[in-house]
Enzyme design. Structure first.
Site, mmCIF file in Angstrom:
data_model
loop_
_atom_site.group_PDB
_atom_site.id
_atom_site.type_symbol
_atom_site.label_atom_id
_atom_site.label_comp_id
_atom_site.label_asym_id
_atom_site.label_seq_id
_atom_site.Cartn_x
_atom_site.Cartn_y
_atom_site.Cartn_z
ATOM 1 N N GLU A 44 2.839 -24.507 -19.604
ATOM 2 C CA GLU A 44 3.029 -24.642 -18.322
ATOM 3 C C GLU A 44 3.282 -24.313 -17.173
ATOM 4 O OE1 GLU A 44 5.381 -28.250 -17.349
ATOM 5 O OE2 GLU A 44 5.879 -28.671 -19.864
ATOM 6 N N ASP A 45 2.439 -23.787 -16.403
ATOM 7 C CA ASP A 45 3.442 -22.936 -15.550
ATOM 8 C C ASP A 45 2.026 -21.559 -16.000
ATOM 9 O OD1 ASP A 45 3.909 -25.112 -14.285
ATOM 10 O OD2 ASP A 45 5.585 -24.021 -13.566
ATOM 11 N N CYS A 83 1.572 -29.781 -12.195
ATOM 12 C CA CYS A 83 1.722 -30.489 -12.565
ATOM 13 C C CYS A 83 1.074 -31.589 -12.605
ATOM 14 C CB CYS A 83 2.778 -30.336 -13.924
ATOM 15 S SG CYS A 83 4.260 -30.439 -13.036
ATOM 16 N N ASP A 245 -1.595 -25.967 -17.577
ATOM 17 C CA ASP A 245 -1.895 -27.464 -16.608
ATOM 18 C C ASP A 245 -1.992 -27.037 -15.827
ATOM 19 O OD1 ASP A 245 0.638 -26.556 -16.512
ATOM 20 O OD2 ASP A 245 1.900 -28.808 -16.737
#
Length: 619
Positions: A44-45, A83, A245
């Site tokens: 993520e990120d 996201c 993402d």
């Protein structure tokens, strides 16, 4: 599946049954599988601060090995710099902008009947589909009915004997929330480079170092999952994807349409058994710009399944059916409690950005990320006047257009949009972006909360006049007073979209719309759309006595629709003086909608003179 063909709900029992039937029909050993397993390892990120992308501070041996054994996509981008809209594209094969309000952060779009989720398409072909564990799809998909197994215990191990699997494992290790406190590790604050747009403070350096250290932790988790795959004897039958993402977690990355917000790492390893799916050789780097909306089509191709007509991505280059490409498109809309509208295109060498809300600064306050010290340091330095012009630019109003040379200016701080030498490139990228927005029927211009937020309505030029809206919005962001008469005419249009953007045009003119004040006031009382009333009332706070428009915004801050309430609070935040609406703002602090609450809490603190960048606003 042909466009328009509807498939009804698929139960967990049906999904499991399809996988079991496929297993019974074929060999039960992994070595005899007729179709590959597919493994998505998601971080993520996560900007590609990885060794395989040339990052000198990276400690990422697992992902580097994956890239050495597979394909590395140098210019891979999420479709949105956050996201939920990005994950909508990953699960549906459609861009979120095509199905309003999925392009807005944490919205709930209603999927058209034909838009069958990727796991269901694979389950119908006999795949066991597990998701561990994040969903966040921004639409009305039911995760329990979408996946064979869903949750923290979901795993390929639970599949029926012999069934191929599609397994997703999500790693929150690099999520921005992990930067709300320092992560010690091998990378120290003194080791890092600070981008030109950020101030060089101890807090900024600590958060950058922490991000490097979180990436190293994430890489170890990826390595453990790959080792598990190998120990189970499944590596030779499994195509492995690693991707993020969306882009990074640091200030001016997530939520923003610069490379830092959209650029993701993407590697795909195809084992030798399935080498016939490759058109490039393992270890190659692919330079074509691609987006994550290409992943669902790639998976279906690898699984030997047809790609639905409504999918907007194509198999990745370097894989069978993956033709080369030149452009990657992205954009942002409402992020958390703040409204903005940006569309962008890149060829990997240059990035063009179009700001449809140039009257709003980049540096709007967001309650959630402001828990990060780097954000607090940046705003504190701005308030104290300690920023140089490059660092201070973020806190000002935006230009209508931006153009950056990503090789010469990787921090994207030197806007080339007005340079004569880049006129031809700017024109070409404008045309590409316009054509793309029209081709996907971009829902950008529908005000959030409108009844037009419906797939069928969005496809209907009569109900959603996209071409007219794009022409009108281009005039709005030019902020030319000569367009004011046209905006006034547009306020009487039959289309809510045209009325809304006509009001936006007058708002962007601010004081220069003063000659239209009387007509705007008359229209405000006759307007049926609350979203248009919000825009008109905010425009009027700039051109005449503010009491009546501020009272209107205060009234709309209690509207029945939470997004109208949020729009009203945002308008009050940027009105010249909203102190007379303080009571309404304080009432909104108790709102049941979290975004309304945080926007109102911030504004109430500002109006009472109590706000500081280090005060926690998020609840």
């Amino acid at each position: 599946m042909a466009r328009g063909e509807a498939i009804g709900p698929v139960s967990r029992r049906t999904l499991l049954g399809a996988a079991a039937a496929a297993a019974a029909a074929g060999p039960s050993s992994a070595a005899g599988q007729a179709r590959p397993n597919i493994l998505w390892l998601v971080s993520e990120d996560n900007n590609p601060w990885l060794g395989c992308y040339g990052e000198p501070l990276a400690r990422t041996p697992a992902i580097d090995r994956l890239a050495a054994e597979g394909l590395l996509y140098r210019h891979a981008y999420s479709t949105a710099p956050v996201c939920a809209p990005s994950r909508f594209a990953l699960i549906t094969g459609m861009r979120a902008e095509s199905c309003a309000p999925a392009h807005q952060m944490r919205a709930r779009a209603r999927l058209p009947a034909f838009a069958t989720a990727l796991p269901r398409l694979l389950a119908q072909a006999g795949y066991y589909c597990s998701n561990n564990a994040k969903t966040d799809y921004n639409c009305d998909l039911d995760p329990a009915a979408t996946w064979s197994s869903q949750g923290l215990s979901a795993h390929w191990n639970d599949r029926p004997a012999g069934a191929p699997f599609f397994a997703v494992f999500n790693h929150e290790t690099t999520h921005e929330s992990q930067l709300f406190k320092p992560t010690p590790g091998p990378v120290k604050p003194q080791d890092v480079d600070v981008p030109a747009y950020l101030p060089d403070t101890p807090g900024v350096r600590t958060d950058i170092a922490s991000y490097h250290n979180r990436i190293a932790v994430m890489d170890a988790q990826i390595g453990a999952r790959l080792a598990e795959l190998e120990a189970a004897g499944l590596a030779e039958d499994t195509i492995v994807f690693h991707y993020a993402d969306n882009g990074g977690a640091l200030p001016r990355t997530k939520r923003f349409c610069y490379d830092e917000g959209l650029h993701c790492g993407l590697t795909v390893r195809v084992p030798p058994k399935w080498a016939h799916l490759l058109t490039a050789r393992p270890g190659e780097t692919i330079d074509d710009p691609v987006t994550l909306v290409d992943l669902p089509a790639t998976v279906l191709m690898a699984a030997g399944q047809p790609i639905p007509a409504h999918f907007q991505g194509r198999p990745l280059p370097g894989l069978r059916g993956g033709a080369g490409r030149t452009w990657a498109f992205g954009g942002r809309d409402r992020m958390d409690e703040r409204y903005d509208l940006v569309r962008t295109v890149t060829d990997g060498a240059f990035r063009y950005i179009r700001n449809y809300a140039p009257h709003r600064p980049w540096g709007q306050h967001y309650a959630y990320p402001w828990q990060m010290t780097a954000w607090q340091d940046w705003e504190t330095a701005h308030a104290a006047g300690r920023l140089n012009p490059t660092q201070a630019r973020f806190w000002s109003a935006k230009p209508a257009e931006e153009l950056y040379d990503l090789r010469a200016d990787p921090d994207q701080v030197s806007n080339l949009a007005m340079r004569a030498a880049h006129r031809a490139r700017l024109a070409a990228m404008r045309r590409q972006l316009d054509a793309h927005m029209l081709s996907i029927r971009d829902g950008a211009f529908i005000p959030e909360g409108s009844s037009l937020e419906d797939y069928a309505a969005q496809q209907d030029e009569g109900r959603y006049p996209l071409r007219r809206a794009m022409t009108l919005a281009a005039r709005c962001i030019a902020r030319d007073p000569a367009n004011a008469a046209g905006f006034m005419t547009g306020l009487s249009d039959d289309s809510e979209v045209i009325r809304f953007w006509s009001a936006q045009g007058l708002l962007m003119l601010a004081r220069r719309a003063a000659p239209a004040a009387a007509a705007m006031t008359a229209r405000l009382s006759a307007e049926s759309s609350p979203q248009v009333r919000v825009a008109l009332a905010e425009a009027l706070t700039h051109v005449g006595p503010p009491d009546a428009p501020l009272a209107m915004l205060a009234e709309l801050s209690a509207h029945e629709h939470p997004r109208v309430r949020l729009q009203a609070i945002n308008a009050l935040t940027y009105a010249p003086d909203a102190s007379s609406a303080l009571a309404a703002v304080e009432a909104a602090v108790k709102d049941k909608d979290g975004y309304v609450r945080t926007a109102a809490r911030y504004l109430a603190m500002v109006l009472r003179g109590e706000y500081r960048p280090d005060v926690k606003v998020f609840d």
